[in-house]
Design an enzyme around this catalytic site. Structure first.
Site, PDB file in Angstrom:
ATOM      1  N   GLU A 247     106.923  53.955  49.726  1.00 30.80           N
ATOM      2  CA  GLU A 247     107.854  53.364  48.761  1.00 30.80           C
ATOM      3  C   GLU A 247     107.239  52.118  48.137  1.00 30.80           C
ATOM      4  O   GLU A 247     107.421  51.857  46.948  1.00 30.80           O
ATOM      5  CB  GLU A 247     109.201  53.045  49.413  1.00 30.80           C
ATOM      6  CG  GLU A 247     110.029  54.259  49.755  1.00 30.80           C
ATOM      7  CD  GLU A 247     110.637  54.982  48.567  1.00 30.80           C
ATOM      8  OE1 GLU A 247     110.542  54.488  47.426  1.00 30.80           O
ATOM      9  OE2 GLU A 247     111.216  56.063  48.778  1.00 30.80           O
TER      10      GLU A 247
ATOM     11  N   TYR B 196     110.779  68.292  48.012  1.00 28.66           N
ATOM     12  CA  TYR B 196     111.083  66.963  48.540  1.00 28.66           C
ATOM     13  C   TYR B 196     112.590  66.715  48.486  1.00 28.66           C
ATOM     14  O   TYR B 196     113.198  66.304  49.476  1.00 28.66           O
ATOM     15  CB  TYR B 196     110.322  65.897  47.742  1.00 28.66           C
ATOM     16  CG  TYR B 196     110.706  64.481  48.090  1.00 28.66           C
ATOM     17  CD1 TYR B 196     110.310  63.915  49.298  1.00 28.66           C
ATOM     18  CD2 TYR B 196     111.477  63.712  47.227  1.00 28.66           C
ATOM     19  CE1 TYR B 196     110.667  62.623  49.635  1.00 28.66           C
ATOM     20  CE2 TYR B 196     111.844  62.424  47.553  1.00 28.66           C
ATOM     21  CZ  TYR B 196     111.441  61.882  48.756  1.00 28.66           C
ATOM     22  OH  TYR B 196     111.808  60.600  49.086  1.00 28.66           O
TER      23      TYR B 196
ATOM     24  N   TRP C  80     108.200  58.028  41.357  1.00 26.78           N
ATOM     25  CA  TRP C  80     108.056  58.557  42.707  1.00 26.78           C
ATOM     26  C   TRP C  80     107.182  59.817  42.726  1.00 26.78           C
ATOM     27  O   TRP C  80     106.417  60.027  43.655  1.00 26.78           O
ATOM     28  CB  TRP C  80     109.425  58.836  43.320  1.00 26.78           C
ATOM     29  CG  TRP C  80     109.293  59.423  44.698  1.00 26.78           C
ATOM     30  CD1 TRP C  80     109.675  60.659  45.100  1.00 26.78           C
ATOM     31  CD2 TRP C  80     108.687  58.800  45.842  1.00 26.78           C
ATOM     32  NE1 TRP C  80     109.356  60.847  46.424  1.00 26.78           N
ATOM     33  CE2 TRP C  80     108.750  59.714  46.908  1.00 26.78           C
ATOM     34  CE3 TRP C  80     108.103  57.563  46.071  1.00 26.78           C
ATOM     35  CZ2 TRP C  80     108.253  59.438  48.173  1.00 26.78           C
ATOM     36  CZ3 TRP C  80     107.599  57.280  47.344  1.00 26.78           C
ATOM     37  CH2 TRP C  80     107.685  58.213  48.372  1.00 26.78           C
TER      38      TRP C  80
END
Length: 186
Positions: free
Chosen positions: A38, A16, A46
């Site tokens: 998000e 990522y 995250w």
């Protein structure tokens, strides 16, 4: 290879960071997916969301706004039983709500991608922080974007969420200056 200090050794996180985070994104479906994901992160790390991203894509029709906007209470009950998702009704409802809000924005003649990019004057903002901990958690573009999205009916789009979104989608580049992904090192 040096990376930003927030990256762990998790292969998913490495991929990522190396291939996605901070890369300018203009595809409106990808932008819609990221603003929704998000919002799922609120109060969590995250990596938690990232590990569930494929489940979200499956559950929310690959983030096709038209298909997501048609989801109903029966879909919601199914989503709330899906252990591959963060089973928070408000967060899950926000994705469906945001699809409707995005479609309404576009029905009024605004392109979602152009709308998002207008908050950085259509040009990525490049920062030069030696340590990721020095980067702010919000910004003027994020505050303005948050207000504009909320005004248009979007949910789970506070200033911190919007700042993370702008970073993730490359509108604000906050790679550490020592990171191989920082533009000064390319």
């Amino acid at each position: 290879m040096q990376r930003c200090g927030w990256v762990t050794q998790d292969p998913l996180y490495l991929a990522y960071h190396d291939n996605e985070w901070g890369v300018p994104q203009t595809d409106k479906r990808a932008l819609f997916e990221m603003i929704c994901l998000e919002g799922q992160q609120a109060g969590l790390s995250w990596i938690t969301v990232l590990k569930k991203r494929e489940n979200y894509r499956r559950a929310f029709h690959e983030f096709d706004p038209q298909a997501v906007a048609l989801m109903d209470e029966a879909d919601m009950l199914r989503l709330l039983q899906d252990s591959g998702l963060i089973r928070h009704r408000g967060k899950l409802e926000a994705i469906i709500n945001n699809a409707k809000a995005m479609l309404a924005l576009e029905a009024e003649g605004e392109d979602f991608s152009r709308f998002i990019w207008s908050f950085v004057d259509n040009q990525p903002i490049l920062h030069r922080f030696a340590d990721y901990k020095l980067a702010p958690t919000t910004s003027e573009p994020a505050i303005a974007l948050s207000k504009a999205l909320k005004k248009r009916g979007f949910k789970f789009v506070g200033p911190t969420t919007c700042h993370s979104f702008l970073q993730a989608c490359g509108l604000i580049n906050d790679h550490q200056t020592s990171c191989f992904c920082h533009p000064d090192n390319l």
